[in-house]
Write an enzyme that holds these catalytic residues in place. Sequence first.
Site, PDB file in Angstrom:
ATOM      1  N   ASP A  32       0.875  -0.997  -0.015  1.00 27.27           N
ATOM      2  CA  ASP A  32      -0.068  -0.084   0.070  1.00 27.27           C
ATOM      3  C   ASP A  32       0.726   1.423  -0.065  1.00 27.27           C
ATOM      4  O   ASP A  32       1.909   1.287   0.723  1.00 27.27           O
ATOM      5  CB  ASP A  32      -0.886  -0.215   1.308  1.00 27.27           C
ATOM      6  CG  ASP A  32      -2.057   0.934   1.346  1.00 27.27           C
ATOM      7  OD1 ASP A  32      -3.126   0.564   1.185  1.00 27.27           O
ATOM      8  OD2 ASP A  32      -1.845   1.961   1.130  1.00 27.27           O
ATOM      9  N   ASN A  88     -12.857  -3.412   2.739  1.00 28.19           N
ATOM     10  CA  ASN A  88     -14.107  -2.287   2.967  1.00 28.19           C
ATOM     11  C   ASN A  88     -14.953  -2.314   1.652  1.00 28.19           C
ATOM     12  O   ASN A  88     -14.542  -2.582   0.614  1.00 28.19           O
ATOM     13  CB  ASN A  88     -13.489  -0.995   3.100  1.00 28.19           C
ATOM     14  CG  ASN A  88     -12.691  -0.741   4.313  1.00 28.19           C
ATOM     15  OD1 ASN A  88     -12.799  -1.268   5.300  1.00 28.19           O
ATOM     16  ND2 ASN A  88     -11.401   0.013   4.036  1.00 28.19           N
ATOM     17  N   GLN A  95     -14.574   2.516   1.778  1.00 30.85           N
ATOM     18  CA  GLN A  95     -13.855   2.016   0.524  1.00 30.85           C
ATOM     19  C   GLN A  95     -13.716   3.214  -0.375  1.00 30.85           C
ATOM     20  O   GLN A  95     -14.558   4.066  -0.547  1.00 30.85           O
ATOM     21  CB  GLN A  95     -14.882   1.240  -0.143  1.00 30.85           C
ATOM     22  CG  GLN A  95     -14.327   0.586  -1.691  1.00 30.85           C
ATOM     23  CD  GLN A  95     -15.197  -0.529  -2.218  1.00 30.85           C
ATOM     24  OE1 GLN A  95     -16.229  -0.962  -1.781  1.00 30.85           O
ATOM     25  NE2 GLN A  95     -14.439  -1.179  -3.383  1.00 30.85           N
ATOM     26  N   HIS A 101     -10.658  -5.330  -2.907  1.00 30.81           N
ATOM     27  CA  HIS A 101      -9.124  -5.486  -2.401  1.00 30.81           C
ATOM     28  C   HIS A 101      -9.299  -5.821  -0.926  1.00 30.81           C
ATOM     29  O   HIS A 101     -10.116  -5.211  -0.350  1.00 30.81           O
ATOM     30  CB  HIS A 101      -8.248  -4.067  -2.576  1.00 30.81           C
ATOM     31  CG  HIS A 101      -8.743  -3.070  -1.995  1.00 30.81           C
ATOM     32  ND1 HIS A 101      -9.779  -2.373  -2.680  1.00 30.81           N
ATOM     33  CD2 HIS A 101      -8.681  -2.224  -0.873  1.00 30.81           C
ATOM     34  CE1 HIS A 101     -10.098  -1.169  -2.063  1.00 30.81           C
ATOM     35  NE2 HIS A 101      -9.576  -1.327  -1.031  1.00 30.81           N
ATOM     36  N   HIS A 103      -6.923  -5.637   2.562  1.00 25.56           N
ATOM     37  CA  HIS A 103      -5.919  -5.088   3.211  1.00 25.56           C
ATOM     38  C   HIS A 103      -5.498  -6.266   4.121  1.00 25.56           C
ATOM     39  O   HIS A 103      -6.043  -7.020   5.082  1.00 25.56           O
ATOM     40  CB  HIS A 103      -6.332  -4.217   4.169  1.00 25.56           C
ATOM     41  CG  HIS A 103      -6.988  -2.773   3.507  1.00 25.56           C
ATOM     42  ND1 HIS A 103      -6.039  -1.578   3.132  1.00 25.56           N
ATOM     43  CD2 HIS A 103      -8.052  -2.499   2.859  1.00 25.56           C
ATOM     44  CE1 HIS A 103      -6.880  -0.803   2.715  1.00 25.56           C
ATOM     45  NE2 HIS A 103      -8.049  -1.255   2.349  1.00 25.56           N
TER      46      HIS A 103
HETATM   47  P1  AMP Z   1     -10.063   1.323   0.846  1.00 22.51           P
HETATM   48  O1  AMP Z   1      -9.914   2.599   1.525  1.00 22.51           O
HETATM   49  O2  AMP Z   1     -10.286   0.210   1.360  1.00 22.51           O
HETATM   50  O3  AMP Z   1     -10.578   1.576  -0.694  1.00 22.51           O
HETATM   51  O4  AMP Z   1      -8.245   1.256   0.364  1.00 22.51           O
HETATM   52  C1  AMP Z   1      -7.727   1.995  -0.874  1.00 22.51           C
HETATM   53  C2  AMP Z   1      -6.257   1.737  -0.277  1.00 22.51           C
HETATM   54  O5  AMP Z   1      -5.526   1.680  -1.484  1.00 22.51           O
HETATM   55  C3  AMP Z   1      -5.800   2.682   0.423  1.00 22.51           C
HETATM   56  O6  AMP Z   1      -5.013   2.209   1.673  1.00 22.51           O
HETATM   57  C4  AMP Z   1      -4.748   3.497  -0.441  1.00 22.51           C
HETATM   58  O7  AMP Z   1      -3.470   3.956   0.591  1.00 22.51           O
HETATM   59  C5  AMP Z   1      -4.289   2.572  -1.220  1.00 22.51           C
HETATM   60  N1  AMP Z   1      -4.012   3.071  -2.617  1.00 22.51           N
HETATM   61  C6  AMP Z   1      -4.537   3.767  -3.383  1.00 22.51           C
HETATM   62  N2  AMP Z   1      -3.874   3.901  -4.647  1.00 22.51           N
HETATM   63  C7  AMP Z   1      -2.799   3.062  -4.489  1.00 22.51           C
HETATM   64  C8  AMP Z   1      -1.828   3.038  -5.453  1.00 22.51           C
HETATM   65  N3  AMP Z   1      -1.554   3.622  -6.613  1.00 22.51           N
HETATM   66  N4  AMP Z   1      -0.671   1.983  -4.950  1.00 22.51           N
HETATM   67  C9  AMP Z   1      -0.833   1.298  -3.831  1.00 22.51           C
HETATM   68  N5  AMP Z   1      -1.867   1.522  -2.815  1.00 22.51           N
HETATM   69  C10 AMP Z   1      -2.774   2.388  -3.202  1.00 22.51           C
END
Ligand code: AMP
Length: 135
Positions: A32, A88, A95, A101, A103
Site C-alpha cells: 500500500d 471495505n 472504500q 481489495h 488489506h
Molecule cells: P480502501 O479505503 O479500502 O478503498 O483502500 C484503498 C487503499 O488503496 C488505501 O489504503 C490506499 O492507500 C491504497 N492505494 C490507493 N492507490 C494506490 C496505489 N496507486 N498504489 C498502492 N496503494 C494505493
Amino acid sequence: MRDNDCIFCKIANGEIPAATVYEDADFRVILDLSPASKGHALILPKEHYENLFELDDEIAAKVLLVAKKITFKMKEILKCDGYNLVQNNGEVAGQTVNHFHLHLIPRYEGDHVGIQWNPGTLSEEVKEEILSKLQ
Ligand code: AMP
Ligand code: ZN
C-alpha cells in the site's frame, strides 16, 4: 472483465508499476502506498469486481488462501506480532477504490493502527429481528 478507468485494474495487470510482493494468474499483491503500518499490503484480483458483493465465487475462495500464504511469509520477514485483514465495501464503510481489495495489515506491539469500534450490546429485539428475517 477489466475497467479501463480503474487504477487497480491497471496495477493488477502490470500496466502501472507497483511494489509487487506476490503474483499469480488471478491476483497481484502490492504494498500500500499509504501504509497503516510497515508491510501493509493489498490483494488485488486481476479481474475487476467492484466489491465483495460482485466477487466471483472462485476468486472469493482463493483470496483467503493467498492471504494465508502472504501473511505467513510476511510475518517471518517483518517480525510483526499480529495481523489484521480488512476489507471495505461501500463509501460508508471506507472504500475509496472501487475494485475489490483485501488489506493485509501487520501489527506491532505498541503501534497506533486504529482498527477499532465502540462495542454495543446485542438486544433481544435486534437478535430476534435478524434471526427471524434469515429464516
Ligand atoms: P480502501 O479505503 O479500502 O478503498 O483502500 C484503498 C487503499 O488503496 C488505501 O489504503 C490506499 O492507500 C491504497 N492505494 C490507493 N492507490 C494506490 C496505489 N496507486 N498504489 C498502492 N496503494 C494505493
Ligand atoms: Zn478494477
